[in-house]
Scaffold this motif. Structure first.
Motif, PDB file in Angstrom:
ATOM      1  N   GLY A  53      63.280  23.829 -31.124  1.00 44.37           N
ATOM      2  CA  GLY A  53      62.782  23.058 -32.179  1.00 44.37           C
ATOM      3  C   GLY A  53      61.428  22.716 -32.007  1.00 44.37           C
ATOM      4  N   MET A  54      60.515  23.272 -30.882  1.00 45.38           N
ATOM      5  CA  MET A  54      59.188  23.014 -31.063  1.00 45.38           C
ATOM      6  C   MET A  54      58.424  23.960 -31.809  1.00 45.38           C
ATOM      7  SD  MET A  54      58.289  22.275 -26.884  1.00 45.38           S
ATOM      8  CE  MET A  54      56.482  22.370 -27.205  1.00 45.38           C
ATOM      9  N   GLN A  55      57.171  23.465 -31.968  1.00 49.07           N
ATOM     10  CA  GLN A  55      56.512  24.356 -33.216  1.00 49.07           C
ATOM     11  C   GLN A  55      55.208  24.836 -32.822  1.00 49.07           C
ATOM     12  OE1 GLN A  55      55.234  21.688 -36.426  1.00 49.07           O
ATOM     13  NE2 GLN A  55      56.923  20.420 -35.955  1.00 49.07           N
ATOM     14  N   PHE A  56      55.044  24.991 -31.354  1.00 49.01           N
ATOM     15  CA  PHE A  56      54.109  25.645 -30.602  1.00 49.01           C
ATOM     16  C   PHE A  56      54.368  26.093 -29.347  1.00 49.01           C
ATOM     17  CE2 PHE A  56      53.912  21.065 -30.182  1.00 49.01           C
ATOM     18  CZ  PHE A  56      53.661  20.831 -28.702  1.00 49.01           C
ATOM     19  N   ALA A  57      53.418  27.028 -28.861  1.00 51.50           N
ATOM     20  CA  ALA A  57      53.621  27.476 -27.340  1.00 51.50           C
ATOM     21  C   ALA A  57      52.911  26.534 -26.437  1.00 51.50           C
ATOM     22  CB  ALA A  57      52.979  28.662 -27.178  1.00 51.50           C
ATOM     23  N   ILE A  58      53.573  26.587 -25.170  1.00 52.68           N
ATOM     24  CA  ILE A  58      52.851  25.873 -24.063  1.00 52.68           C
ATOM     25  C   ILE A  58      52.841  26.468 -22.761  1.00 52.68           C
ATOM     26  CG2 ILE A  58      53.573  23.435 -25.128  1.00 52.68           C
ATOM     27  CD1 ILE A  58      56.192  23.638 -23.182  1.00 52.68           C
ATOM     28  N   ASP A  59      51.880  26.215 -21.881  1.00 55.21           N
ATOM     29  CA  ASP A  59      52.020  26.507 -20.543  1.00 55.21           C
ATOM     30  C   ASP A  59      52.538  25.621 -19.783  1.00 55.21           C
ATOM     31  OD1 ASP A  59      50.236  28.571 -21.249  1.00 55.21           O
ATOM     32  OD2 ASP A  59      48.466  27.875 -19.959  1.00 55.21           O
ATOM     33  N   LEU A  60      53.746  26.083 -18.779  1.00 53.79           N
ATOM     34  CA  LEU A  60      54.538  25.332 -17.743  1.00 53.79           C
ATOM     35  C   LEU A  60      53.809  25.484 -16.221  1.00 53.79           C
ATOM     36  CD1 LEU A  60      57.975  26.267 -19.142  1.00 53.79           C
ATOM     37  CD2 LEU A  60      56.484  24.344 -19.612  1.00 53.79           C
ATOM     38  N   VAL A  61      53.889  24.442 -15.693  1.00 55.59           N
ATOM     39  CA  VAL A  61      53.510  24.546 -14.373  1.00 55.59           C
ATOM     40  C   VAL A  61      54.764  23.639 -13.572  1.00 55.59           C
ATOM     41  CG1 VAL A  61      52.020  23.886 -12.316  1.00 55.59           C
ATOM     42  CG2 VAL A  61      51.210  24.892 -14.740  1.00 55.59           C
ATOM     43  N   TYR A  62      55.494  24.562 -12.724  1.00 54.78           N
ATOM     44  CA  TYR A  62      56.460  23.759 -11.680  1.00 54.78           C
ATOM     45  C   TYR A  62      55.860  23.319 -10.579  1.00 54.78           C
ATOM     46  CZ  TYR A  62      59.892  25.726 -15.359  1.00 54.78           C
ATOM     47  OH  TYR A  62      60.412  25.840 -16.241  1.00 54.78           O
ATOM     48  N   LEU A  63      56.374  22.174  -9.968  1.00 58.10           N
ATOM     49  CA  LEU A  63      55.670  21.621  -8.848  1.00 58.10           C
ATOM     50  C   LEU A  63      56.690  21.353  -7.720  1.00 58.10           C
ATOM     51  CD1 LEU A  63      53.031  19.360 -10.485  1.00 58.10           C
ATOM     52  CD2 LEU A  63      52.672  21.417  -9.415  1.00 58.10           C
ATOM     53  N   ASP A  64      56.610  21.355  -6.723  1.00 63.09           N
ATOM     54  CA  ASP A  64      57.601  20.709  -5.549  1.00 63.09           C
ATOM     55  C   ASP A  64      57.318  19.180  -5.358  1.00 63.09           C
ATOM     56  OD1 ASP A  64      55.324  20.811  -3.841  1.00 63.09           O
ATOM     57  OD2 ASP A  64      56.269  22.222  -2.636  1.00 63.09           O
ATOM     58  N   ARG A  65      57.870  18.425  -4.480  1.00 60.27           N
ATOM     59  CA  ARG A  65      57.525  17.228  -4.167  1.00 60.27           C
ATOM     60  C   ARG A  65      56.330  16.928  -3.724  1.00 60.27           C
ATOM     61  NH1 ARG A  65      62.332  14.142  -4.489  1.00 60.27           N
ATOM     62  NH2 ARG A  65      64.152  15.205  -4.738  1.00 60.27           N
ATOM     63  N   THR A  66      55.659  18.046  -3.166  1.00 58.71           N
ATOM     64  CA  THR A  66      54.361  17.856  -2.356  1.00 58.71           C
ATOM     65  C   THR A  66      53.101  18.072  -3.640  1.00 58.71           C
ATOM     66  OG1 THR A  66      54.150  19.945  -1.394  1.00 58.71           O
ATOM     67  CG2 THR A  66      55.229  18.047  -0.174  1.00 58.71           C
ATOM     68  N   TYR A  67      53.664  18.415  -4.699  1.00 59.79           N
ATOM     69  CA  TYR A  67      52.561  18.917  -5.723  1.00 59.79           C
ATOM     70  C   TYR A  67      51.991  20.158  -5.690  1.00 59.79           C
ATOM     71  CZ  TYR A  67      53.025  13.753  -6.589  1.00 59.79           C
ATOM     72  OH  TYR A  67      53.289  12.624  -6.750  1.00 59.79           O
ATOM     73  N   ARG A  68      52.789  21.104  -4.750  1.00 55.56           N
ATOM     74  CA  ARG A  68      52.198  22.386  -4.845  1.00 55.56           C
ATOM     75  C   ARG A  68      53.014  23.171  -5.892  1.00 55.56           C
ATOM     76  NH1 ARG A  68      49.052  24.430  -1.093  1.00 55.56           N
ATOM     77  NH2 ARG A  68      49.514  22.973   0.297  1.00 55.56           N
ATOM     78  N   VAL A  69      52.273  24.151  -6.529  1.00 54.76           N
ATOM     79  CA  VAL A  69      52.853  24.941  -7.479  1.00 54.76           C
ATOM     80  C   VAL A  69      53.980  25.921  -7.138  1.00 54.76           C
ATOM     81  CG1 VAL A  69      52.174  26.578  -9.251  1.00 54.76           C
ATOM     82  CG2 VAL A  69      50.558  24.637  -8.847  1.00 54.76           C
ATOM     83  N   ARG A  70      54.893  25.779  -7.747  1.00 54.17           N
ATOM     84  CA  ARG A  70      56.144  26.738  -7.305  1.00 54.17           C
ATOM     85  C   ARG A  70      56.143  27.932  -8.397  1.00 54.17           C
ATOM     86  NH1 ARG A  70      57.898  26.379  -2.438  1.00 54.17           N
ATOM     87  NH2 ARG A  70      59.760  27.262  -3.135  1.00 54.17           N
ATOM     88  N   LYS A  71      55.783  27.755  -9.457  1.00 53.86           N
ATOM     89  CA  LYS A  71      55.958  28.742 -10.513  1.00 53.86           C
ATOM     90  C   LYS A  71      54.776  28.395 -11.641  1.00 53.86           C
ATOM     91  CE  LYS A  71      59.677  30.598 -13.473  1.00 53.86           C
ATOM     92  NZ  LYS A  71      61.202  30.527 -13.790  1.00 53.86           N
ATOM     93  N   VAL A  72      54.475  29.346 -12.212  1.00 53.48           N
ATOM     94  CA  VAL A  72      53.703  29.161 -13.708  1.00 53.48           C
ATOM     95  C   VAL A  72      54.303  29.918 -14.762  1.00 53.48           C
ATOM     96  CG1 VAL A  72      51.456  28.229 -12.492  1.00 53.48           C
ATOM     97  CG2 VAL A  72      51.866  30.681 -13.052  1.00 53.48           C
ATOM     98  N   ARG A  73      54.204  29.649 -16.006  1.00 53.45           N
ATOM     99  CA  ARG A  73      54.568  30.296 -17.288  1.00 53.45           C
ATOM    100  C   ARG A  73      53.641  30.006 -18.092  1.00 53.45           C
ATOM    101  NH1 ARG A  73      56.451  33.304 -14.081  1.00 53.45           N
ATOM    102  NH2 ARG A  73      58.509  33.717 -13.693  1.00 53.45           N
ATOM    103  N   SER A  74      53.038  31.031 -18.635  1.00 57.17           N
ATOM    104  CA  SER A  74      51.907  30.962 -19.778  1.00 57.17           C
ATOM    105  C   SER A  74      52.483  31.264 -21.137  1.00 57.17           C
ATOM    106  CB  SER A  74      50.594  32.097 -19.552  1.00 57.17           C
ATOM    107  OG  SER A  74      50.205  31.381 -18.150  1.00 57.17           O
ATOM    108  N   GLY A  75      52.025  30.648 -22.143  1.00 52.24           N
ATOM    109  CA  GLY A  75      52.336  30.825 -23.703  1.00 52.24           C
ATOM    110  C   GLY A  75      53.836  30.752 -23.893  1.00 52.24           C
ATOM    111  N   VAL A  76      54.480  30.008 -23.250  1.00 52.89           N
ATOM    112  CA  VAL A  76      56.065  29.839 -23.601  1.00 52.89           C
ATOM    113  C   VAL A  76      56.172  29.217 -25.033  1.00 52.89           C
ATOM    114  CG1 VAL A  76      58.320  28.897 -22.884  1.00 52.89           C
ATOM    115  CG2 VAL A  76      56.541  29.392 -21.322  1.00 52.89           C
ATOM    116  N   GLY A  77      56.718  30.446 -25.959  1.00 52.21           N
ATOM    117  CA  GLY A  77      56.864  29.964 -27.241  1.00 52.21           C
ATOM    118  C   GLY A  77      58.242  29.135 -27.722  1.00 52.21           C
ATOM    119  N   PRO A  78      58.174  28.859 -28.903  1.00 57.90           N
ATOM    120  CA  PRO A  78      59.472  27.749 -29.444  1.00 57.90           C
ATOM    121  C   PRO A  78      60.541  28.931 -28.989  1.00 57.90           C
ATOM    122  CG  PRO A  78      57.709  28.074 -30.898  1.00 57.90           C
ATOM    123  CD  PRO A  78      57.173  29.047 -29.964  1.00 57.90           C
TER     124      PRO A  78
END
Length: 121
Positions: A53-78
């Protein structure tokens, strides 16, 4: 809030909203037409998101409890689903933010309140 990549010395968002309960977590970015540079949404707790249902792409940054990046995903579309089962939270950012900041798995992020000027009125 404001979030910086302490590992790379870059700013990911200067206007970060926090979605940490009920309706705000459920709605996320639905109903918006986009995110401006510097904006973002931090969903806590969260290990999976959808862009149905979204109208635009986004970047996703997944974090653990210590704010360390666990995974990134760029340009995730609708109409997509993304998950990271080792994450505790996720940042939803304007598409291109990961590329522009050089954010990678293993980086350490820092969160801080945005300082507002004192209003004497």
């Amino acid at each position: 809030m404001r979030v910086t990549n302490a590992t790379r010395g870059t700013l990911l968002a200067s206007q970060l909203e926090v979605a940490d309960h009920g309706a705000k977590r459920s709605k996320g970015l639905l109903g918006r037409t986009g995110l401006s540079q510097g904006e973002g949404l931090w969903i806590v707790p969260c290990e999976a998101v959808h862009t149905v249902g979204m109208q635009f792409a986004i970047d996703l940054v997944y974090l653990d409890r210590t704010y360390r990046v666990r995974k990134v995903r760029s340009g995730v579309g609708p109409w997509r689903i993304s998950a990271c089962l080792t994450a505790h939270s996720v940042l939803e950012l304007p598409s291109g933010t990961i590329r522009d900041t050089g954010t990678r798995q293993g980086d350490k992020l820092e969160f801080s309140p945005v300082e507002t000027p004192f209003n004497d009125s």
